[in-house]
Write a protein that holds these residues in place. Structure first.
Motif, short mmCIF file in Angstrom:
data_model
loop_
_atom_site.label_atom_id
_atom_site.label_comp_id
_atom_site.label_asym_id
_atom_site.label_seq_id
_atom_site.Cartn_x
_atom_site.Cartn_y
_atom_site.Cartn_z
N ARG A 1 0.89 -33.19 19.97
CA ARG A 1 2.23 -33.24 19.92
C ARG A 1 2.92 -31.85 19.86
O ARG A 1 2.73 -31.07 19.10
N THR A 2 3.88 -31.60 21.03
CA THR A 2 4.50 -30.53 21.13
C THR A 2 5.94 -30.49 20.68
O THR A 2 6.75 -31.53 20.78
N ARG A 3 6.35 -29.08 20.36
CA ARG A 3 7.79 -28.95 20.09
C ARG A 3 8.28 -27.67 20.52
O ARG A 3 7.28 -26.91 20.84
N GLY A 4 9.23 -27.12 20.52
CA GLY A 4 9.88 -25.91 21.14
C GLY A 4 10.61 -26.33 22.55
O GLY A 4 11.18 -27.45 22.90
N ILE A 5 10.26 -24.91 23.46
CA ILE A 5 11.15 -25.33 24.59
C ILE A 5 10.25 -24.59 25.56
O ILE A 5 9.55 -23.48 25.21
N VAL A 6 10.20 -24.81 26.91
CA VAL A 6 9.71 -24.23 28.09
C VAL A 6 10.70 -23.97 29.00
O VAL A 6 11.60 -24.83 29.12
N GLN A 7 10.55 -22.88 29.78
CA GLN A 7 11.67 -22.53 30.97
C GLN A 7 11.42 -23.01 32.14
O GLN A 7 9.94 -22.88 32.60
N ILE A 8 11.99 -23.74 32.74
CA ILE A 8 12.12 -24.34 34.29
C ILE A 8 13.22 -23.42 34.97
O ILE A 8 14.35 -23.70 34.78
N ASN A 9 12.69 -22.41 35.89
CA ASN A 9 13.74 -21.96 36.85
C ASN A 9 13.66 -22.64 37.88
O ASN A 9 12.73 -22.98 38.58
N THR A 10 15.04 -22.64 38.38
CA THR A 10 15.52 -23.55 39.81
C THR A 10 15.83 -22.23 40.60
O THR A 10 16.74 -21.33 40.53
N ASP A 11 14.96 -22.50 41.84
CA ASP A 11 15.13 -21.27 42.74
C ASP A 11 16.56 -21.52 43.42
O ASP A 11 17.14 -22.53 43.55
N CYS A 12 17.18 -20.34 43.80
CA CYS A 12 18.85 -20.29 44.12
C CYS A 12 18.65 -19.51 45.34
O CYS A 12 17.71 -19.06 45.89
N GLU A 13 19.75 -19.36 45.87
CA GLU A 13 20.20 -18.79 47.10
C GLU A 13 19.65 -17.31 47.03
O GLU A 13 19.82 -17.06 45.81
N THR A 14 19.45 -16.50 47.96
CA THR A 14 19.24 -15.26 47.62
C THR A 14 20.28 -14.34 47.24
O THR A 14 19.86 -13.11 46.97
N THR A 15 21.41 -14.89 47.23
CA THR A 15 22.54 -14.00 46.88
C THR A 15 22.67 -13.86 45.46
O THR A 15 23.32 -13.06 44.66
N HIS A 16 22.05 -14.57 44.35
CA HIS A 16 21.71 -14.32 42.99
C HIS A 16 20.56 -14.97 42.38
O HIS A 16 19.81 -15.67 43.08
N ARG A 17 20.13 -14.47 41.44
CA ARG A 17 18.92 -14.72 40.58
C ARG A 17 18.84 -16.28 40.38
O ARG A 17 20.00 -16.93 40.47
N CYS A 18 17.86 -16.72 40.24
CA CYS A 18 17.50 -18.20 39.82
C CYS A 18 18.10 -18.46 38.63
O CYS A 18 18.60 -17.81 37.62
N ASP A 19 18.54 -19.67 38.54
CA ASP A 19 19.15 -20.48 37.35
C ASP A 19 18.24 -20.64 36.34
O ASP A 19 16.96 -21.00 36.55
N MET A 20 18.55 -20.55 34.93
CA MET A 20 17.41 -20.75 33.87
C MET A 20 17.74 -21.97 33.05
O MET A 20 18.69 -22.09 32.60
N ASP A 21 16.83 -22.81 33.10
CA ASP A 21 16.89 -24.13 32.43
C ASP A 21 15.63 -24.30 31.51
O ASP A 21 14.49 -23.75 31.71
N VAL A 22 15.80 -24.70 30.32
CA VAL A 22 14.70 -25.13 29.37
C VAL A 22 14.70 -26.43 29.20
O VAL A 22 15.58 -27.04 29.19
N GLN A 23 13.53 -26.87 28.98
CA GLN A 23 12.98 -28.46 28.84
C GLN A 23 12.75 -28.51 27.10
O GLN A 23 11.69 -27.66 26.49
N VAL A 24 13.44 -29.20 26.56
CA VAL A 24 13.33 -29.37 25.23
C VAL A 24 11.85 -30.22 25.00
O VAL A 24 12.04 -31.36 25.39
N LEU A 25 10.95 -29.80 24.19
CA LEU A 25 9.69 -30.58 23.98
C LEU A 25 9.82 -31.65 22.97
O LEU A 25 10.44 -31.22 22.07
#
Length: 170
Positions: free
Chosen positions: A34-58
């Protein structure tokens, strides 16, 4: 009484830590932990800026975008503090149910400054859960101070993480 079980891991490559901890959470869940907390899922973006950072709540909470777009030329911190607090709130709502392990994608600046997930990490420890977090070199000393020197370094590979989780607490 079992002793506190807190650990951290670090990686070098961009996004490696996020993938490592997200995979670890998936493997634990598949084993029935049984997990709690968060993990980060990065979404690849265009090369014009860095990726978007999303977290998944566990374990089954919402996915929350914690980054903000500050413009193509920006080089400052892209963390959206309000979104991070929403992730803290969503995680906190799940802390009253029993759990085995608390995963935090990164003990970062917010936690170093006494905000973010800091109180939930302490709560997880007080509830007897295993706690593991990712850290970077910039926040390592703050994490070590927070953990009172009791945190164990775990090599950043799946087998080492699982061995840490499975180890007896003698």
């Amino acid at each position: 009484m079992s002793r506190m079980k807190i650990a951290y891991t670090m990686t070098e490559g961009k996004g490696d830590l996020d993938r490592l901890l997200a995979d670890f959470a998936d493997k634990l869940g598949a084993r029935g932990a049984r997990t709690r907390g968060i993990v980060q899922i990065n979404t690849d973006c265009e090369t014009t800026h860095r990726c978007d950072m999303d977290v998944q709540v566990l374990p089954d909470g919402p996915r929350i975008r914690i980054s903000q777009f500050l413009g193509k030329e920006s080089s400052g911190c892209r963390l959206n503090p309000e979104a991070l607090e929403q992730a803290v709130f969503e995680t906190g709502k799940r802390m009253d149910q029993e759990f085995d392990v608390f995963i935090l994608n990164k003990f970062g600046k917010q936690e170093s400054d006494g905000r973010g997930f800091r109180d939930l990490v302490a709560q997880a420890l007080s509830q007897g859960a295993h706690v593991i977090t990712g850290i970077n070199g910039m926040n390592r000393q703050n994490f070590e101070d927070f953990s009172g020197g009791l945190a164990t370094y775990i090599a950043p590979d799946p087998d080492s993480l699982m061995a840490w989780y499975d180890a007896d607490e003698d």
